[in-house]
Scaffold this active site. Structure first.
Site, PDB file in Angstrom:
ATOM      1  CB  CYS A  70       6.425  10.226   8.081  1.00  0.00           C
ATOM      2  SG  CYS A  70       5.048   9.548   8.972  1.00  0.00           S
ATOM      3  CB  ILE A  93      -2.769   4.957   2.127  1.00  0.00           C
ATOM      4  CG1 ILE A  93      -3.094   3.460   2.061  1.00  0.00           C
ATOM      5  CG2 ILE A  93      -4.011   5.791   2.387  1.00  0.00           C
ATOM      6  CD1 ILE A  93      -4.186   3.065   1.123  1.00  0.00           C
ATOM      7  N   GLY A 150       0.961  -7.942   5.914  1.00  0.00           N
ATOM      8  CA  GLY A 150       0.312  -9.253   5.856  1.00  0.00           C
ATOM      9  C   GLY A 150       1.271 -10.374   6.220  1.00  0.00           C
ATOM     10  CG  ASN A 158      -0.430   0.665   2.413  1.00  0.00           C
ATOM     11  OD1 ASN A 158      -0.466   1.894   2.548  1.00  0.00           O
ATOM     12  ND2 ASN A 158       0.118  -0.122   3.333  1.00  0.00           N
TER      13      ASN A 158
HETATM   14  C1  LIG Z   1      -3.753   0.131   4.296  1.00  0.00           C
HETATM   15  C2  LIG Z   1      -2.762   0.336   5.379  1.00  0.00           C
HETATM   16  C3  LIG Z   1      -2.652   1.572   6.005  1.00  0.00           C
HETATM   17  C4  LIG Z   1      -1.723   1.785   7.035  1.00  0.00           C
HETATM   18  N1  LIG Z   1      -1.653   3.002   7.642  1.00  0.00           N
HETATM   19  C5  LIG Z   1      -0.790   3.185   8.685  1.00  0.00           C
HETATM   20  C6  LIG Z   1      -0.752   4.413   9.390  1.00  0.00           C
HETATM   21  O1  LIG Z   1      -1.518   5.359   9.129  1.00  0.00           O
HETATM   22  N2  LIG Z   1       0.144   4.549  10.405  1.00  0.00           N
HETATM   23  C7  LIG Z   1       0.995   3.535  10.768  1.00  0.00           C
HETATM   24  O2  LIG Z   1       1.788   3.699  11.704  1.00  0.00           O
HETATM   25  N3  LIG Z   1       0.959   2.331  10.128  1.00  0.00           N
HETATM   26  C8  LIG Z   1       0.090   2.144   9.097  1.00  0.00           C
HETATM   27  N4  LIG Z   1       0.036   0.931   8.470  1.00  0.00           N
HETATM   28  C9  LIG Z   1       0.925  -0.164   8.925  1.00  0.00           C
HETATM   29  C10 LIG Z   1       0.214  -1.101   9.908  1.00  0.00           C
HETATM   30  O3  LIG Z   1      -0.187  -0.423  11.072  1.00  0.00           O
HETATM   31  C11 LIG Z   1       1.113  -2.278  10.297  1.00  0.00           C
HETATM   32  O4  LIG Z   1       2.262  -1.793  10.961  1.00  0.00           O
HETATM   33  C12 LIG Z   1       1.563  -3.114   9.104  1.00  0.00           C
HETATM   34  O5  LIG Z   1       0.541  -3.193   8.133  1.00  0.00           O
HETATM   35  C13 LIG Z   1       1.978  -4.522   9.502  1.00  0.00           C
HETATM   36  O6  LIG Z   1       0.913  -5.222  10.128  1.00  0.00           O
HETATM   37  P1  LIG Z   1      -0.107  -6.195   9.340  1.00  0.00           P
HETATM   38  O7  LIG Z   1       0.735  -7.130   8.526  1.00  0.00           O
HETATM   39  O8  LIG Z   1      -0.898  -6.871  10.417  1.00  0.00           O
HETATM   40  O9  LIG Z   1      -0.944  -5.317   8.472  1.00  0.00           O
HETATM   41  C14 LIG Z   1      -0.881   0.711   7.440  1.00  0.00           C
HETATM   42  C15 LIG Z   1      -1.002  -0.538   6.815  1.00  0.00           C
HETATM   43  C16 LIG Z   1      -1.916  -0.746   5.800  1.00  0.00           C
HETATM   44  C17 LIG Z   1      -2.017  -2.105   5.174  1.00  0.00           C
END
Ligand SMILES: Cc1cc2nc3c(=O)[nH]c(=O)nc-3n(C[C@H](O)[C@H](O)[C@H](O)COP(=O)(O)O)c2cc1C
Length: 323
Positions: A150, A91, A237, A89
């Site tokens: 960031c 975003i 993921g 992603n």
């Molecule tokens: C669509 C999306 C948006 C995310 N937005 C943020 C965010 O705004 N701030 C942040 O610290 N991490 C953000 N992340 C990262 C997640 O919080 C997390 O650290 C990362 O996806 C790994 O965990 P997961 O595999 O369970 O998704 C985002 C992840 C995804 C997939």
């Protein structure tokens, strides 16, 4: 197949204890959580969307989408691409900005009496300081999570989390304003995550969130174009879970007294147990929520059952218990 089924201990039921005897409470950087399951920032917005499916206060805490000083539209599309066992992603931190968040999202979370971990982000050190300042004395916020992944506009767009010194500067600025514990959210896209962890703890972080997404890229073989408008994006993921578990284990080994919120690819209770054994005190669940909106609620009940069957009275016994 869930890993609970895959890795079942044949003796488990002989040690079983009543479910009511199992204690799921944990402490994370001085914050008491009823259970160790939280949402990952950005995958849950501010909670309202998921509350249609289940009562969000069943989770240990809600880590909200990162908040910046100003509203952000995010990046142009395509912003997401599917990958094997994960997704990319870019975003671009789309969010309503601190004013709208305080006016609209926080009151809803407060009305539900949710434990809120406010995730903050920015383009400059002052951005982070400003959001931290605005979040002072706001009821319901139990901790700040500082999203260091960031681009730093004052440093050629280098991601804060990729520099121990830049990360420490952000945390020191946030610490000068914050009236709740601070979790520094780190990236594994560095040579030595322990060095960054030590720097942010020294600067005032009370705990760490490990890890954010891993930088990746996918190219459409036919068109030859990157699949994301931004070219690069964050991989999340199950594909990143072993990387995340490794980061938690490395940091916990080096800094055993520093609480960790583990994150990355959690899908089932076996994954939760892996993170706890590696040294996390609690976990955040992100991408799996898109596949199954009930996953957080399910993990709380599966974790209770997992402990019950093995006769483990407190989830805290698992923390750092890797053999
Ligand atoms: C669509 C999306 C948006 C995310 N937005 C943020 C965010 O705004 N701030 C942040 O610290 N991490 C953000 N992340 C990262 C997640 O919080 C997390 O650290 C990362 O996806 C790994 O965990 P997961 O595999 O369970 O998704 C985002 C992840 C995804 C997939």
């Amino acid at each position: 197949m869930s890993s609970d089924v895959r890795r079942v201990d044949p003796m488990a039921d002989e040690r079983a204890i009543p479910e009511s005897d199992v204690d799921l409470r944990v402490e994370l950087a001085g914050v008491h959580l009823d259970n160790p399951i939280t949402t990952a920032s950005g995958c849950f917005a501010a909670g309202q969307e998921i509350d249609r499916f289940f009562d969000v206060t069943e989770l240990g805490a809600i880590v909200v989408k990162s908040i910046t000083p100003e509203p952000r539209e995010g990046l142009p599309t395509p912003r997401m691409a599917e990958t094997p066992s994960g997704m990319l992603n870019a975003i671009g931190l789309q969010n309503p900005g601190i004013d709208a968040w305080l006016e609209r999202d926080l009151p809803w979370l407060q009305s539900r009496q949710a434990k809120v971990v406010a995730s903050i982000a920015g383009r400059t050190v002052d951005d982070y300081r400003e959001v931290a300042h605005r979040l002072r004395r706001q009821g319901g916020i139990v901790a700040l999570e500082v999203n260091l992944s960031c681009p730093n506009v004052e440093e050629r767009g280098l991601v804060f989390a990729c520099s121990a010194a830049d990360s420490a500067q952000v945390i020191a600025a946030v610490a000068s304003e914050a009236d709740v514990p601070i979790l520094a959210k780190l990236t594994s896209d560095v040579t030595d995550v322990v060095e960054v962890a030590e720097a942010v703890v020294e600067a005032g972080a009370h705990g760490l969130t490990l890890i954010n997404t891993v930088l990746g890229m996918a190219i459409d073989p036919e068109t030859g174009r990157p699949e994301l408008w931004n070219t690069y994006g964050g991989l999340s993921g199950p594909a990143i879970r072993p990387i995340a578990v490794r980061n938690v284990h490395q940091v916990h080994a080096a800094l055993p007294a520093v609480p960790i919120l583990g994150c990355g690819g959690i899908r089932d209770v076996g994954d939760v147990v892996q993170f706890l054994r590696a040294g996390a005190s609690a976990v955040s669940v992100g991408t799996s929520t898109f596949v199954d909106p009930f996953v957080g609620q399910q993990l709380v009940s599966d974790l209770r059952r997992w402990l019950t069957r093995r006769g483990i009275a407190s989830v805290r016994e698992l923390i750092g218990s890797v053999g």
